[in-house]
Design a protein around this motif. Structure first.
Motif, PDB file in Angstrom:
ATOM      1  N   ALA A   1       0.833  -1.205   0.000  1.00 47.83           N
ATOM      2  CA  ALA A   1       0.000   0.000   0.000  1.00 47.83           C
ATOM      3  C   ALA A   1       0.868   1.256   0.000  1.00 47.83           C
ATOM      4  CB  ALA A   1      -0.929  -0.003   1.214  1.00 47.83           C
ATOM      5  N   TRP A   2       1.980   1.230   0.733  1.00 46.65           N
ATOM      6  CA  TRP A   2       2.883   2.385   0.756  1.00 46.65           C
ATOM      7  C   TRP A   2       3.449   2.637  -0.644  1.00 46.65           C
ATOM      8  CZ3 TRP A   2       4.796   5.503   4.909  1.00 46.65           C
ATOM      9  CH2 TRP A   2       5.800   6.402   4.519  1.00 46.65           C
ATOM     10  N   VAL A   3       3.952   1.585  -1.297  1.00 48.14           N
ATOM     11  CA  VAL A   3       4.550   1.747  -2.623  1.00 48.14           C
ATOM     12  C   VAL A   3       3.517   2.284  -3.604  1.00 48.14           C
ATOM     13  CG1 VAL A   3       5.702   0.574  -4.534  1.00 48.14           C
ATOM     14  CG2 VAL A   3       6.234  -0.082  -2.181  1.00 48.14           C
ATOM     15  N   ARG A   4       2.288   1.751  -3.543  1.00 46.50           N
ATOM     16  CA  ARG A   4       1.230   2.220  -4.433  1.00 46.50           C
ATOM     17  C   ARG A   4       0.898   3.685  -4.156  1.00 46.50           C
ATOM     18  NH1 ARG A   4      -2.741  -1.495  -5.929  1.00 46.50           N
ATOM     19  NH2 ARG A   4      -3.869   0.355  -6.616  1.00 46.50           N
ATOM     20  N   ALA A   5       0.759   4.032  -2.879  1.00 46.83           N
ATOM     21  CA  ALA A   5       0.423   5.409  -2.521  1.00 46.83           C
ATOM     22  C   ALA A   5       1.557   6.362  -2.875  1.00 46.83           C
ATOM     23  CB  ALA A   5       0.098   5.493  -1.027  1.00 46.83           C
ATOM     24  N   GLU A   6       2.785   5.907  -2.686  1.00 44.38           N
ATOM     25  CA  GLU A   6       3.935   6.736  -3.036  1.00 44.38           C
ATOM     26  C   GLU A   6       3.987   6.962  -4.547  1.00 44.38           C
ATOM     27  OE1 GLU A   6       8.622   7.039  -1.736  1.00 44.38           O
ATOM     28  OE2 GLU A   6       7.705   5.058  -1.968  1.00 44.38           O
ATOM     29  N   GLY A   7       3.574   5.953  -5.319  1.00 45.91           N
ATOM     30  CA  GLY A   7       3.520   6.111  -6.767  1.00 45.91           C
ATOM     31  C   GLY A   7       2.541   7.196  -7.165  1.00 45.91           C
ATOM     32  N   ARG A   8       1.364   7.229  -6.536  1.00 45.34           N
ATOM     33  CA  ARG A   8       0.392   8.288  -6.824  1.00 45.34           C
ATOM     34  C   ARG A   8       0.939   9.643  -6.395  1.00 45.34           C
ATOM     35  NH1 ARG A   8      -3.015   4.297  -4.599  1.00 45.34           N
ATOM     36  NH2 ARG A   8      -3.111   5.424  -2.614  1.00 45.34           N
ATOM     37  N   TRP A   9       1.588   9.672  -5.225  1.00 45.87           N
ATOM     38  CA  TRP A   9       2.148  10.912  -4.695  1.00 45.87           C
ATOM     39  C   TRP A   9       3.181  11.496  -5.658  1.00 45.87           C
ATOM     40  CZ3 TRP A   9       1.827  14.354  -0.680  1.00 45.87           C
ATOM     41  CH2 TRP A   9       2.964  15.120  -0.386  1.00 45.87           C
ATOM     42  N   SER A  10       4.010  10.631  -6.232  1.00 44.99           N
ATOM     43  CA  SER A  10       5.093  11.092  -7.099  1.00 44.99           C
ATOM     44  C   SER A  10       4.593  11.741  -8.380  1.00 44.99           C
ATOM     45  CB  SER A  10       6.019   9.917  -7.446  1.00 44.99           C
ATOM     46  OG  SER A  10       5.360   8.989  -8.298  1.00 44.99           O
ATOM     47  N   LEU A  11       3.323  11.546  -8.719  1.00 49.27           N
ATOM     48  CA  LEU A  11       2.776  12.155  -9.924  1.00 49.27           C
ATOM     49  C   LEU A  11       2.564  13.653  -9.759  1.00 49.27           C
ATOM     50  CD1 LEU A  11       0.115   9.440 -10.859  1.00 49.27           C
ATOM     51  CD2 LEU A  11       2.377   9.752 -11.856  1.00 49.27           C
ATOM     52  N   THR A  12       2.504  14.110  -8.513  1.00 47.96           N
ATOM     53  CA  THR A  12       2.242  15.536  -8.271  1.00 47.96           C
ATOM     54  C   THR A  12       3.292  16.204  -7.400  1.00 47.96           C
ATOM     55  OG1 THR A  12       0.817  14.952  -6.385  1.00 47.96           O
ATOM     56  CG2 THR A  12      -0.262  15.254  -8.526  1.00 47.96           C
ATOM     57  N   SER A  13       4.246  15.426  -6.873  1.00 46.78           N
ATOM     58  CA  SER A  13       5.257  16.001  -5.989  1.00 46.78           C
ATOM     59  C   SER A  13       6.581  15.272  -6.154  1.00 46.78           C
ATOM     60  CB  SER A  13       4.796  15.924  -4.528  1.00 46.78           C
ATOM     61  OG  SER A  13       5.815  16.379  -3.651  1.00 46.78           O
ATOM     62  N   ASN A  14       7.671  16.042  -6.105  1.00 44.90           N
ATOM     63  CA  ASN A  14       9.013  15.465  -6.155  1.00 44.90           C
ATOM     64  C   ASN A  14       9.582  15.236  -4.760  1.00 44.90           C
ATOM     65  OD1 ASN A  14       9.206  15.414  -8.991  1.00 44.90           O
ATOM     66  ND2 ASN A  14       9.753  17.585  -9.032  1.00 44.90           N
ATOM     67  N   ALA A  15       8.878  15.694  -3.722  1.00 45.68           N
ATOM     68  CA  ALA A  15       9.358  15.561  -2.349  1.00 45.68           C
ATOM     69  C   ALA A  15       9.074  14.162  -1.826  1.00 45.68           C
ATOM     70  CB  ALA A  15       8.681  16.590  -1.450  1.00 45.68           C
ATOM     71  N   PRO A  16      10.000  13.580  -1.064  1.00 42.29           N
ATOM     72  CA  PRO A  16       9.733  12.273  -0.454  1.00 42.29           C
ATOM     73  C   PRO A  16       8.543  12.387   0.499  1.00 42.29           C
ATOM     74  CG  PRO A  16      12.064  12.834  -0.312  1.00 42.29           C
ATOM     75  CD  PRO A  16      11.354  14.077  -0.740  1.00 42.29           C
ATOM     76  N   PRO A  17       7.573  11.498   0.406  1.00 42.23           N
ATOM     77  CA  PRO A  17       6.377  11.621   1.249  1.00 42.23           C
ATOM     78  C   PRO A  17       6.609  11.103   2.667  1.00 42.23           C
ATOM     79  CG  PRO A  17       6.178   9.695  -0.131  1.00 42.23           C
ATOM     80  CD  PRO A  17       7.456  10.371  -0.536  1.00 42.23           C
ATOM     81  N   SER A  18       5.890  11.683   3.599  1.00 40.13           N
ATOM     82  CA  SER A  18       5.843  11.170   4.966  1.00 40.13           C
ATOM     83  C   SER A  18       4.621  10.275   5.094  1.00 40.13           C
ATOM     84  CB  SER A  18       5.753  12.313   5.971  1.00 40.13           C
ATOM     85  OG  SER A  18       4.507  12.996   5.827  1.00 40.13           O
ATOM     86  N   LEU A  19       4.506   9.582   6.216  1.00 42.18           N
ATOM     87  CA  LEU A  19       3.324   8.753   6.450  1.00 42.18           C
ATOM     88  C   LEU A  19       2.062   9.601   6.405  1.00 42.18           C
ATOM     89  CD1 LEU A  19       1.912   6.114   7.234  1.00 42.18           C
ATOM     90  CD2 LEU A  19       2.476   6.595   9.615  1.00 42.18           C
ATOM     91  N   LYS A  20       2.118  10.794   6.979  1.00 43.73           N
ATOM     92  CA  LYS A  20       0.940  11.661   7.000  1.00 43.73           C
ATOM     93  C   LYS A  20       0.548  12.092   5.593  1.00 43.73           C
ATOM     94  CE  LYS A  20      -1.086  15.472   9.593  1.00 43.73           C
ATOM     95  NZ  LYS A  20      -0.870  16.495  10.649  1.00 43.73           N
ATOM     96  N   ASP A  21       1.526  12.251   4.706  1.00 43.96           N
ATOM     97  CA  ASP A  21       1.218  12.607   3.322  1.00 43.96           C
ATOM     98  C   ASP A  21       0.415  11.518   2.630  1.00 43.96           C
ATOM     99  OD1 ASP A  21       2.596  15.062   3.389  1.00 43.96           O
ATOM    100  OD2 ASP A  21       4.505  14.070   2.939  1.00 43.96           O
ATOM    101  N   LEU A  22       0.729  10.269   2.938  1.00 43.96           N
ATOM    102  CA  LEU A  22       0.095   9.146   2.256  1.00 43.96           C
ATOM    103  C   LEU A  22      -1.145   8.633   2.971  1.00 43.96           C
ATOM    104  CD1 LEU A  22       3.274   7.068   1.286  1.00 43.96           C
ATOM    105  CD2 LEU A  22       2.160   8.893  -0.002  1.00 43.96           C
ATOM    106  N   TRP A  23      -1.231   8.862   4.279  1.00 38.19           N
ATOM    107  CA  TRP A  23      -2.290   8.263   5.096  1.00 38.19           C
ATOM    108  C   TRP A  23      -3.170   9.298   5.776  1.00 38.19           C
ATOM    109  CZ3 TRP A  23      -4.328   3.666   5.118  1.00 38.19           C
ATOM    110  CH2 TRP A  23      -5.059   3.206   6.215  1.00 38.19           C
ATOM    111  N   GLN A  24      -2.815  10.563   5.711  1.00 45.88           N
ATOM    112  CA  GLN A  24      -3.546  11.650   6.373  1.00 45.88           C
ATOM    113  C   GLN A  24      -3.542  11.528   7.888  1.00 45.88           C
ATOM    114  OE1 GLN A  24      -4.498  14.160   4.375  1.00 45.88           O
ATOM    115  NE2 GLN A  24      -3.686  12.898   2.717  1.00 45.88           N
ATOM    116  N   ALA A  25      -2.562  10.839   8.432  1.00 50.49           N
ATOM    117  CA  ALA A  25      -2.372  10.729   9.882  1.00 50.49           C
ATOM    118  C   ALA A  25      -0.926  10.325  10.121  1.00 50.49           C
ATOM    119  CB  ALA A  25      -3.323   9.696  10.488  1.00 50.49           C
ATOM    120  N   ASP A  26      -0.418  10.624  11.326  1.00 46.33           N
ATOM    121  CA  ASP A  26       0.988  10.304  11.596  1.00 46.33           C
ATOM    122  C   ASP A  26       1.173   8.903  12.158  1.00 46.33           C
ATOM    123  OD1 ASP A  26      -0.102  10.737  14.071  1.00 46.33           O
ATOM    124  OD2 ASP A  26       1.498  12.025  14.812  1.00 46.33           O
ATOM    125  N   VAL A  27       0.076   8.153  12.290  1.00 47.85           N
ATOM    126  CA  VAL A  27       0.141   6.747  12.678  1.00 47.85           C
ATOM    127  C   VAL A  27      -0.834   5.954  11.811  1.00 47.85           C
ATOM    128  CG1 VAL A  27       0.889   7.026  15.077  1.00 47.85           C
ATOM    129  CG2 VAL A  27      -1.546   7.151  14.522  1.00 47.85           C
TER     130      VAL A  27
END
Length: 308
Positions: free
Chosen positions: A151-177
């Protein structure tokens, strides 16, 4: 009535036709009957008897023909084996292979999974997207990548389409846990094709190991005391932020959560009731707090925790 019940009165020796020898279950066959009828369908064997599953055009359900005894059958022809059918279905469900060389090293696997994830995120054709997802999972299966890390790899793939910054958990999950089974950052060794490498433990920083109030040390202490504790929610990395679920009784009747988060160089803890709300739940909480296990729990949570 079951097929087994239907064939109990048939003599097994008389029922078997030699033309069925070597035919596997679900092979597509054509059976020519002695009365001139011809039936196409999937072969099935029950108690040594031969049956044919076929579907009349317009019907929603298969029709079972049989048992196909030796006195009824003239000849049997294999149209297509199940292995061939299964292979064709598998190929169709994956579609054209996503471009790229076959992965060999851990870096190869990680890179190809990342490329597939970006392709999935950008694909607008629903059928092709589903095919790429299956290709992604086939590759992840080869290295036994956990579902939360996929799920992280898939979400990071979507994230990379709009941002060049490495994502945090909160970026991908909308929460820090997040529950590790739902979302967790893969470690570099998770992509290694060697299972022994994948099983290697994550190296925890020395200062975390030395801190008696750190999440790994408190968690180890809870488990060592015989308490039923597990990491319910984890941050990134887990030794900085986590929520530990502790069940003093079965179900939610004795559930507490020990939450930890960083505060500078310290780790702040909070102990809270994890059961339901209401009058009944309040009685359950009070009853659980009278248990000797609760006193053990409170004693192991670092000083300064807010007990509630």
């Amino acid at each position: 009535m079951s097929l087994l019940a239907d064939v109990q009165h048939i003599d097994a020796n008389a029922a078997y036709h030699p033309s069925f020898a070597g035919i596997e279950t679900r092979d597509r066959i054509r059976v020519r009957m002695r009365d001139g009828l011809v039936h196409d369908g999937a072969y099935m064997s029950v108690a040594g008897m031969a049956f044919l599953l076929t579907r009349v055009p317009g019907d929603l359900l298969d029709t079972t023909i049989g048992p196909l005894t030796a006195d009824l059958v003239d000849s049997v022809e294999v149209i297509k084996t199940w292995a061939s059918i299964s292979s064709e279905r598998h190929h169709h469900s994956r579609g054209e292979r996503f471009p790229g060389s076959e992965p060999v090293t851990a870096m190869d696997f990680e890179y190809r999974l990342q490329r597939l994830a970006r392709a999935i995120g950008s694909e607008v054709n629903i059928e092709r997207k589903a095919q790429l997802v299956r290709q992604f999972d086939d590759l992840a299966d080869r290295i036994s990548l956990a579902s939360g890390k996929r799920a992280w790899v898939r979400a990071e793939g979507r994230w990379s389409l709009t941002s060049n910054a490495p994502p945090s958990l909160k970026d991908l999950w909308q929460a820090d846990v997040a529950s590790p089974s739902f979302m967790a950052r893969p470690r570099p060794q998770d992509f290694d094709p060697d299972p022994a490498v994948r099983r290697r433990r994550t190296i925890v920083p020395a200062k975390v190991i030395a801190d008696p109030h750190s999440i790994p040390n408190v968690y180890r202490a809870l488990r060592g005391a015989g308490l039923k504790a597990r990491i319910a929610l984890a941050g990134d990395p887990v030794w900085r932020r986590a929520e530990i679920q502790v069940d003093l009784r079965d179900g939610r009747k004795g559930r507490f959560y020990a939450s930890a988060k960083p505060a500078g160089d310290r780790t702040l803890w909070r102990l809270a009731w994890g059961g339901n709300e209401g009058a009944t739940a309040t009685r359950q909480r009070i009853s659980a707090q009278r248990l000797p296990e609760y006193r053990t729990l409170v004693a192991l949570i670092p000083t300064g925790a807010l007990a509630s």
